[in-house]
Design an enzyme around this catalytic site. Structure first.
Site, PDB file in Angstrom:
ATOM      1  N   ARG A  87      -5.811   7.134   2.332  1.00 29.97           N
ATOM      2  CA  ARG A  87      -5.378   5.775   1.985  1.00 29.97           C
ATOM      3  C   ARG A  87      -5.249   5.587   0.481  1.00 29.97           C
ATOM      4  O   ARG A  87      -4.326   4.912   0.011  1.00 29.97           O
ATOM      5  CB  ARG A  87      -6.340   4.744   2.582  1.00 29.97           C
ATOM      6  CG  ARG A  87      -5.842   3.310   2.426  1.00 29.97           C
ATOM      7  CD  ARG A  87      -6.675   2.333   3.223  1.00 29.97           C
ATOM      8  NE  ARG A  87      -8.045   2.230   2.724  1.00 29.97           N
ATOM      9  CZ  ARG A  87      -8.964   1.419   3.251  1.00 29.97           C
ATOM     10  NH1 ARG A  87      -8.660   0.669   4.305  1.00 29.97           N
ATOM     11  NH2 ARG A  87     -10.193   1.386   2.758  1.00 29.97           N
ATOM     12  N   LYS A 189      -4.666  -0.722  -1.372  1.00 26.67           N
ATOM     13  CA  LYS A 189      -5.955  -1.313  -1.759  1.00 26.67           C
ATOM     14  C   LYS A 189      -5.932  -1.447  -3.281  1.00 26.67           C
ATOM     15  O   LYS A 189      -6.549  -0.668  -4.021  1.00 26.67           O
ATOM     16  CB  LYS A 189      -7.118  -0.451  -1.268  1.00 26.67           C
ATOM     17  CG  LYS A 189      -8.436  -1.223  -1.173  1.00 26.67           C
ATOM     18  CD  LYS A 189      -9.449  -0.458  -0.346  1.00 26.67           C
ATOM     19  CE  LYS A 189     -10.807  -1.140  -0.313  1.00 26.67           C
ATOM     20  NZ  LYS A 189     -10.807  -2.438   0.352  1.00 26.67           N
TER      21      LYS A 189
END
Length: 346
Positions: A87, A189
């Site tokens: 991620r 993120k």
């Protein structure tokens, strides 16, 4: 100025908050001239950041969050660190940052845990060692373009159970703010997403709510996230539903619970969930690394309050999902292959 480092004797492991503590070691690597350094442990908690760094001015900063869990046998587990490694690379791609290698990412986590192993809270306390990998653009940049240099770090801090005394349902409210733009950085993120959430979160807290229910940025009709966590609802006919949208952060906890829900006989599905269709749910919750699951007692939308299972008691499915996931993380029950990674401490 001398940095005062925490000592294991400083902590009451049964009474920890969710706060930062300056531990002896962190891992740091540097990107320059098109390649990453070997990286290694450092003792200083102060970063060498240039005053014209893109991480300070243009938002080139990304991060991850995961935990190290003390097992009953004294060993330590990481939970699905490969997903965090993948991620943060996707986040880097979205913000045109240099990708940090996935294998080096996982090894960095292990090094930090091993070096700070005396700060991994004992089994049974509900406390864990929280790990924060992050990456920032560095070096002198004045025009709006990607940095040529980056700093990657993993620091650690012991944290207590998010909810003392067990799971407690809380109240959420919708408002007119967007967490992220459609087609923006919602799936990354990125630090800017969280900065944007502070004002709506503050207003929700002042009004007596736990946090905000963010709706989709185009129609303001479909549920996206609850504060900084993903949403799930369990329908009266046994479906485990969670929103699907291009502006939602793909949560490690969410995809873990989707798999566990299916294992338990629920029907998992990522789909569009209208704020006007809350009546279909018998239970609801927020899911993320910090709390694992936060039961949702109610959602208030346009002044109308909808109560799920209870405003004071956790629902039976929510409890089962929480118990199963935490049992895997703590090493009490076997999980799917590859979910738990042992940290060598010698």
């Amino acid at each position: 100025m001398t940095e005062k480092k925490a000592q294991p004797s400083d902590f009451d492991w049964n009474d920890l908050g969710f706060e930062y503590h300056d531990l002896p070691y962190r891992y740091r690597a540097y990107y320059k001239d098109g390649k990453w350094s070997a990286g290694g442990l450092e003792t200083s908690s102060t970063l060498p950041i240039h005053e014209a760094a893109t991480g300070l001015h243009y938002g080139q900063n990304i991060f991850e969050g995961l935990k190290a869990y003390r097992r009953k046998d004294g060993g330590v587990n990481l939970f699905r660190p490969d997903m965090n490694a993948a991620r943060i690379q996707r986040s880097a791609d979205r913000l045109l940052m240099a990708e940090f290698p996935q294998e080096q990412f996982v090894e960095a986590l292990k090094e930090v845990v091993k070096a700070n192993q005396d700060f991994v809270p004992p089994y049974g306390t509900g406390a864990t060692l929280y790990l924060r990998p992050f990456q920032v653009g560095n070096g002198p940049v004045v025009g709006v373009h990607p940095a040529d240099e980056y700093v990657f770090e993993v620091y650690a801090t012991p944290v207590g159970a998010y909810y003392k005394g067990g799971l407690t349902p809380t109240a959420y409210v919708t408002n007119s703010y967007d967490r992220a733009a459609h087609g923006g950085t919602g799936q990354a993120k990125a630090g800017g997403n969280y900065a944007a959430s502070m004002l709506p979160g503050k207003e929700a807290h002042e009004a007596g709510y736990s946090d905000v229910v963010y709706l989709d940025p185009r129609l303001h009709e479909n549920i996206e996230e609850l504060g900084s966590a993903n949403f799930f609802g369990i329908t009266k006919d046994g479906r485990f539903l969670t929103p699907k949208s291009p502006s939602i952060l793909p949560s490690v906890t969410k995809y873990s619970l989707l798999a566990i829900a299916e294992e338990m006989g629920l029907q998992p599905e990522e789909t569009t969930i209208s704020i006007n269709d809350l009546d279909q749910f018998a239970e609801a919750g927020a899911m993320g690394t910090a709390a694992v699951i936060s039961p949702v007692g109610s959602i208030t939308h346009n002044g109308k309050k909808h109560v799920f299972y209870s405003e004071t008691e956790v629902g039976p499915w929510t409890q089962k999902l929480y118990d199963r996931l935490t049992a895997i993380q703590n090493g009490d029950q076997p999980g799917p292959e590859g979910w738990v990674v042992d940290v060598p401490l010698q």
